[in-house]
Scaffold this motif. Structure first.
Motif, PDB file in Angstrom:
ATOM      1  N   ALA A  19      38.463  25.499  47.911  1.00  0.00           N
ATOM      2  CA  ALA A  19      39.141  26.751  48.229  1.00  0.00           C
ATOM      3  C   ALA A  19      39.914  26.650  49.537  1.00  0.00           C
ATOM      4  O   ALA A  19      40.937  27.312  49.711  1.00  0.00           O
ATOM      5  CB  ALA A  19      38.129  27.888  48.300  1.00  0.00           C
ATOM      6  N   ARG A  20      39.454  25.835  50.447  1.00  0.00           N
ATOM      7  CA  ARG A  20      40.089  25.748  51.761  1.00  0.00           C
ATOM      8  C   ARG A  20      41.146  24.660  51.870  1.00  0.00           C
ATOM      9  O   ARG A  20      41.728  24.484  52.946  1.00  0.00           O
ATOM     10  CB  ARG A  20      39.020  25.528  52.824  1.00  0.00           C
ATOM     11  N   PRO A 142      43.745  29.986  43.126  1.00  0.00           N
ATOM     12  CA  PRO A 142      44.252  31.198  43.802  1.00  0.00           C
ATOM     13  C   PRO A 142      43.200  32.293  43.951  1.00  0.00           C
ATOM     14  O   PRO A 142      43.134  32.959  44.992  1.00  0.00           O
ATOM     15  CB  PRO A 142      45.402  31.656  42.899  1.00  0.00           C
ATOM     16  N   SER A 143      42.352  32.475  42.955  1.00  0.00           N
ATOM     17  CA  SER A 143      41.322  33.512  43.081  1.00  0.00           C
ATOM     18  C   SER A 143      40.212  33.076  44.034  1.00  0.00           C
ATOM     19  O   SER A 143      39.625  33.912  44.719  1.00  0.00           O
ATOM     20  CB  SER A 143      40.744  33.868  41.713  1.00  0.00           C
ATOM     21  N   ARG A 145      40.666  31.406  46.731  1.00  0.00           N
ATOM     22  CA  ARG A 145      41.194  31.598  48.077  1.00  0.00           C
ATOM     23  C   ARG A 145      41.087  33.048  48.526  1.00  0.00           C
ATOM     24  O   ARG A 145      41.007  33.315  49.717  1.00  0.00           O
ATOM     25  CB  ARG A 145      42.638  31.124  48.144  1.00  0.00           C
ATOM     26  N   LEU A 146      41.086  33.972  47.589  1.00  0.00           N
ATOM     27  CA  LEU A 146      40.929  35.386  47.936  1.00  0.00           C
ATOM     28  C   LEU A 146      39.469  35.778  48.133  1.00  0.00           C
ATOM     29  O   LEU A 146      39.181  36.785  48.762  1.00  0.00           O
ATOM     30  CB  LEU A 146      41.537  36.262  46.832  1.00  0.00           C
ATOM     31  N   TRP A 147      38.585  34.996  47.607  1.00  0.00           N
ATOM     32  CA  TRP A 147      37.167  35.290  47.622  1.00  0.00           C
ATOM     33  C   TRP A 147      36.581  34.918  48.980  1.00  0.00           C
ATOM     34  O   TRP A 147      36.738  33.804  49.459  1.00  0.00           O
ATOM     35  CB  TRP A 147      36.507  34.494  46.518  1.00  0.00           C
ATOM     36  N   LYS A 148      35.896  35.824  49.594  1.00  0.00           N
ATOM     37  CA  LYS A 148      35.230  35.570  50.869  1.00  0.00           C
ATOM     38  C   LYS A 148      33.833  34.999  50.576  1.00  0.00           C
ATOM     39  O   LYS A 148      32.980  35.695  50.040  1.00  0.00           O
ATOM     40  CB  LYS A 148      35.096  36.851  51.696  1.00  0.00           C
TER      41      LYS A 148
END
Length: 157
Positions: A19-20, A142-143, A145-148
């Motif tokens: 994700a990062r 992409p999803s 990357r939005l997820w914390k």
């Protein structure tokens, strides 16, 4: 309790790494597909080295290739390699090996009887699974990357 298990922790760390990454989702997905394909090949102790080498040569994402190789881990390897052997054996029209074949000395011919179907099965199964892995990764990055992703609390001793 599940936080203490290293496998789940490693899986979470791999997801966080993906994700990062500061690459395009397509580039990450190509690296992941390469790693998954190499993970499906019967290159038992050198899969990670091969994934990094091929990612470097083909200019793909090295971290994603490294993570993709983990599709064959100690839990999934017997299932994957057994399925690859059976698919390759059926495609080559070979009879199944019995238990008594393994009681004798291990020889080159026995290695070929197992290796040829395993290699063919890895190609037949590895290509579609790598394509599926590419498409899933390209859509999930992409999803992700939005997820914390929360940190796990540290243990107090």
């Amino acid at each position: 309790m599940w936080r203490r298990w290293g496998f789940f922790r490693q899986f979470k760390l791999n997801v966080i790494q993906l994700a990062r990454l500061r690459s395009e989702p397509d580039a990450i997905a190509r690296g992941m597909a390469l790693g998954i394909f190499i993970g499906f090949t019967p290159t038992f102790g050198v899969q990670m080295i091969l994934a990094i080498l091929f990612a470097f040569l083909l200019r793909q994402n090295k971290i994603a290739a490294f993570v993709g190789v983990w599709i064959t881990n100690p839990f999934t390897a017997p299932l994957i390699y057994g399925l690859e052997y059976e698919v390759g054996r059926m495609l080559l029209g070979l009879p199944p090996l019995g238990i008594n074949h393994f009681g004798r000395d291990l020889s080159w011919s026995l290695g070929m009887q197992v290796g040829e179907p395993l290699l063919l099965g890895s190609l037949v199964l590895g290509i579609p699974v790598a394509i599926i892995g590419y498409s899933l990764t390209a859509r999930l990055i992409p999803s992700l990357r939005l997820w914390k992703i929360p940190r796990w609390p540290r243990r107090r001793e």
